[in-house]
Design a protein around this motif. Structure first.
Motif, PDB file in Angstrom:
ATOM      1  N   GLU A  41       8.251  -5.953  -1.347  1.00 38.83           N
ATOM      2  CA  GLU A  41       8.302  -5.693  -2.853  1.00 38.83           C
ATOM      3  C   GLU A  41       6.685  -6.388  -3.883  1.00 38.83           C
ATOM      4  N   ASP A  42       6.249  -4.918  -4.358  1.00 40.39           N
ATOM      5  CA  ASP A  42       5.190  -5.198  -4.874  1.00 40.39           C
ATOM      6  C   ASP A  42       5.357  -5.423  -6.996  1.00 40.39           C
ATOM      7  N   HIS A  43       4.819  -6.620  -7.099  1.00 40.99           N
ATOM      8  CA  HIS A  43       5.658  -7.456  -8.078  1.00 40.99           C
ATOM      9  C   HIS A  43       3.996  -7.019  -8.574  1.00 40.99           C
ATOM     10  N   PHE A  44       3.060  -6.822  -8.784  1.00 42.92           N
ATOM     11  CA  PHE A  44       1.519  -5.974  -9.048  1.00 42.92           C
ATOM     12  C   PHE A  44       0.900  -4.702  -9.752  1.00 42.92           C
ATOM     13  N   VAL A  45       2.315  -3.528  -8.841  1.00 45.51           N
ATOM     14  CA  VAL A  45       2.399  -2.345  -9.331  1.00 45.51           C
ATOM     15  C   VAL A  45       2.523  -2.249 -10.902  1.00 45.51           C
ATOM     16  N   SER A  72       3.237   6.748  -7.750  1.00 43.50           N
ATOM     17  CA  SER A  72       3.253   7.684  -7.375  1.00 43.50           C
ATOM     18  C   SER A  72       1.514   6.604  -7.553  1.00 43.50           C
ATOM     19  N   ALA A  73       1.810   5.479  -7.034  1.00 45.18           N
ATOM     20  CA  ALA A  73       0.309   4.487  -6.406  1.00 45.18           C
ATOM     21  C   ALA A  73       0.063   4.295  -5.352  1.00 45.18           C
ATOM     22  N   ILE A  74       1.502   3.511  -4.984  1.00 51.59           N
ATOM     23  CA  ILE A  74       2.330   3.113  -4.138  1.00 51.59           C
ATOM     24  C   ILE A  74       2.184   4.484  -2.912  1.00 51.59           C
ATOM     25  N   ALA A  75       2.392   5.382  -3.256  1.00 52.82           N
ATOM     26  CA  ALA A  75       2.775   6.599  -2.147  1.00 52.82           C
ATOM     27  C   ALA A  75       1.367   7.028  -2.124  1.00 52.82           C
ATOM     28  N   GLU A  76       0.233   6.813  -2.286  1.00 53.73           N
ATOM     29  CA  GLU A  76      -1.045   6.846  -2.497  1.00 53.73           C
ATOM     30  C   GLU A  76      -1.646   6.393  -1.190  1.00 53.73           C
ATOM     31  N   THR A  77      -0.929   5.696  -0.816  1.00 53.38           N
ATOM     32  CA  THR A  77      -1.472   4.188   0.093  1.00 53.38           C
ATOM     33  C   THR A  77      -0.965   4.543   1.193  1.00 53.38           C
ATOM     34  N   SER A  78      -1.112   3.355   2.561  1.00 53.87           N
ATOM     35  CA  SER A  78      -0.585   3.314   3.580  1.00 53.87           C
ATOM     36  C   SER A  78      -0.271   2.313   3.989  1.00 53.87           C
ATOM     37  N   PHE A  79       0.055   1.247   2.654  1.00 54.78           N
ATOM     38  CA  PHE A  79       1.051  -0.126   2.583  1.00 54.78           C
ATOM     39  C   PHE A  79       2.469   0.537   2.135  1.00 54.78           C
ATOM     40  N   LEU A  80       3.376  -0.645   3.107  1.00 55.19           N
ATOM     41  CA  LEU A  80       4.676  -0.818   3.195  1.00 55.19           C
ATOM     42  C   LEU A  80       4.926  -1.581   1.999  1.00 55.19           C
ATOM     43  N   GLY A  81       4.614  -1.408   0.229  1.00 55.93           N
ATOM     44  CA  GLY A  81       5.103  -1.556  -0.926  1.00 55.93           C
ATOM     45  C   GLY A  81       6.395  -1.000  -1.272  1.00 55.93           C
ATOM     46  N   GLU A  82       6.607  -2.056  -1.830  1.00 52.11           N
ATOM     47  CA  GLU A  82       8.503  -0.839  -2.760  1.00 52.11           C
ATOM     48  C   GLU A  82       8.158  -1.583  -4.324  1.00 52.11           C
ATOM     49  N   ILE A 159       2.736 -14.406  -2.496  1.00 51.64           N
ATOM     50  CA  ILE A 159       1.325 -13.608  -1.911  1.00 51.64           C
ATOM     51  C   ILE A 159       1.827 -12.439  -1.914  1.00 51.64           C
ATOM     52  N   VAL A 160       2.193 -11.782  -0.801  1.00 46.77           N
ATOM     53  CA  VAL A 160       2.446 -10.414  -0.329  1.00 46.77           C
ATOM     54  C   VAL A 160       3.210 -10.177  -1.063  1.00 46.77           C
ATOM     55  N   ASN A 161       3.845 -10.434  -2.050  1.00 42.59           N
ATOM     56  CA  ASN A 161       4.435  -9.791  -3.471  1.00 42.59           C
ATOM     57  C   ASN A 161       3.979  -9.800  -3.855  1.00 42.59           C
ATOM     58  N   GLY A 162       2.422 -10.387  -4.100  1.00 42.39           N
ATOM     59  CA  GLY A 162       2.199  -9.675  -4.926  1.00 42.39           C
ATOM     60  C   GLY A 162       2.782 -11.043  -6.492  1.00 42.39           C
ATOM     61  N   GLN A 163       3.576 -11.588  -6.698  1.00 42.69           N
ATOM     62  CA  GLN A 163       4.112 -12.300  -7.836  1.00 42.69           C
ATOM     63  C   GLN A 163       3.021 -13.057  -8.404  1.00 42.69           C
ATOM     64  N   LEU A 164       3.220 -12.815  -9.579  1.00 44.10           N
ATOM     65  CA  LEU A 164       2.588 -13.699 -10.853  1.00 44.10           C
ATOM     66  C   LEU A 164       2.120 -15.638 -10.634  1.00 44.10           C
ATOM     67  N   SER A 376      10.041  -7.105   1.482  1.00 41.90           N
ATOM     68  CA  SER A 376      10.876  -6.138   0.486  1.00 41.90           C
ATOM     69  C   SER A 376      12.068  -6.334  -0.215  1.00 41.90           C
ATOM     70  N   LYS A 377      13.182  -7.593   1.123  1.00 43.86           N
ATOM     71  CA  LYS A 377      14.852  -8.082   0.571  1.00 43.86           C
ATOM     72  C   LYS A 377      14.550  -9.336   0.210  1.00 43.86           C
ATOM     73  N   GLU A 378      15.025 -10.132  -1.009  1.00 40.53           N
ATOM     74  CA  GLU A 378      15.439 -11.091  -1.371  1.00 40.53           C
ATOM     75  C   GLU A 378      15.542 -12.059  -0.251  1.00 40.53           C
ATOM     76  N   ILE A 379      15.196 -12.696  -0.270  1.00 42.18           N
ATOM     77  CA  ILE A 379      15.192 -13.531   1.257  1.00 42.18           C
ATOM     78  C   ILE A 379      15.903 -15.413   0.812  1.00 42.18           C
TER      79      ILE A 379
END
Length: 414
Positions: A41-45, A72-82, A159-164, A376-379
């Motif tokens: 789950e991309d908290h950075f985008v 659209s930024a996520i869609a243009e990459t091969s990342f599995l981010g949501e 780290i993976v989710n890009g949280q602040l 991408s799912k809440e743990i």
């Protein structure tokens, strides 16, 4: 004899610089591979898109069109981010300033750099936590403790989710360490940078303000509030409408008190029959105890200052209205502090127990998610989200009676 204007740079300096560059490149490439392999789950985008739309296209960061840019930024990459579970950018503009340098860089590159920043933040959180706790370890043990912290599930999740959160927690810990070492002005400016993240920092900064007033620490208070005033003034000059825009989004998101979920609330919900009463009792009890340990009028009000600070870190997590897995990093200095006193009191046995427990804390959560790693799912692991901080709290209370008897706690006389 004339002095040489220039001196040759020693070979080890080149080696160190080259090693650091290779490590940075390695972290960046590793970050890209992880984001192409593991759902997250991309908290950075969204903050990235908000900053990019504002700087390069003149868009209001709080406009709904920002979500389209992020998607659209996520869609243009091969990342599995949501996209995260939000419909708009909902951070204060002063927090967006932390993202603006990244917004000028294309998403795929800036996302890898941001992930590298988060890795470094967690490593530094471990180092500063050891300094705050004054747990005496060899260089090898320090390195091992920091690596284990980096491998901890809450760290990897952030780290993976890009949280602040890791960066904010690092700024808080670093600012407090500077304050305790007599660098009050620098500490004030460091902590001012966290102003927009007040759900995380509110109780910690409230304690520091109360303590500074009681100790007449005016230089820290002046630097802290001057830093906040500067950030707010700059943000209002650049975008006068942002406070109303931001408050409007917050009001749209607010769905009553049910939308606020602290870890203590989740703990109380385990007993639905008495959940409402237990919820009030737990929150009132923690807040009252905080007030009792904050306001001290003894001859030596700083005698157990570091203990009170570490207790406040854990309480800040338990009372956090938007707490997630990554906010458990707030409890790390307190955990190391408990280990420190176990080691000092029981010698080799205490050291062995501390390291075994640290390994257990790091390894056990992974056993629950290793078969299906999906960020991408809440743990939701109750033994980690609720059980762990409560155990740390109990550990802090148990070592308090040893801690206050030692001749000098860290930073006591400063």
């Amino acid at each position: 004899m004339m002095k040489k204007r220039y001196q040759r740079t020693a070979l080890p300096q080149y080696l160190i610089a080259g090693t650091l560059i290779l490590i940075a490149i390695g972290i960046g490439l590793g970050s890209t591979m992880i984001m192409e392999t593991i759902p997250f789950e991309d908290h950075f985008v969204i903050p990235w898109a908000a900053g990019r739309g504002w700087l390069l296209e003149g868009q209001n960061p709080y406009d709904s069109a920002i979500i389209d840019l992020a998607s659209s930024a996520i869609a243009e990459t091969s990342f599995l981010g949501e996209l995260p579970r939000t419909e708009q950018f909902d951070l204060p503009l002063v927090t967006l300033f932390l993202y603006l340098p990244f917004s000028l860089i294309p998403y795929q590159i800036s996302r890898a750099i941001w992930m590298s920043v988060q890795v470094i933040s967690v490593l530094l959180i471990g180092f500063v936590s050891l300094k705050l706790s004054a747990w005496k370890l060899s260089n090898g043990e320090v390195l091992l403790a920091i690596i284990l912290l980096l491998a901890w599930l809450p760290s990897v999740n952030g780290i993976v989710n890009g949280q602040l959160s890791p960066l904010i927690i690092l700024l808080v810990f670093a600012g407090i360490y500077l304050l305790l070492n007599g660098q009050a002005t620098t500490a004030g400016f460091f902590l001012a940078l966290t102003f927009g993240s007040f759900p995380t920092t509110f109780f910690i900064l409230l304690f520091l303000v109360i303590w500074s007033i009681m100790q007449h620490h005016w230089s820290f208070l002046g630097a802290y509030f001057a830093g906040i005033a500067f950030l707010i003034a700059i943000s209002v000059i650049l975008m006068p409408s942002w406070p109303l825009d931001w408050l409007g989004i917050l009001l749209q998101k607010f769905e009553g008190l049910e939308s606020l979920q602290t870890p203590l609330m989740n703990f109380a919900n385990a007993l639905p029959g008495i959940a409402s009463y237990l919820m009030i009792f737990l929150h009132a009890g923690v807040i009252l105890y905080l007030l009792l340990i904050w306001i001290r009028r003894k001859e030596k009000p700083n005698k157990d200052l570091i203990w009170r600070l570490l207790f406040t870190f854990v309480a800040a997590y338990l009372l956090h209205i938007e707490a997630n897995l990554t906010h458990l990093l707030l409890t790390v200095p307190a955990l190391f502090f408990v280990f420190r006193f176990w080691t000092e009191r029981w010698g080799l046995l205490g050291r062995i127990v501390s390291w075994l427990l640290l390994l257990l804390i790091v390894v056990t959560p992974w056993l629950e998610v290793v078969n299906a790693i999906d960020f991408s799912k809440e743990i939701t692991l109750p033994f980690l989200l609720i059980g762990f901080p409560i155990l740390v709290l109990i550990g802090l209370i148990s070592v308090k009676w040893w801690a206050v008897k030692v001749p000098k706690l860290p930073f006591e006389n400063r």
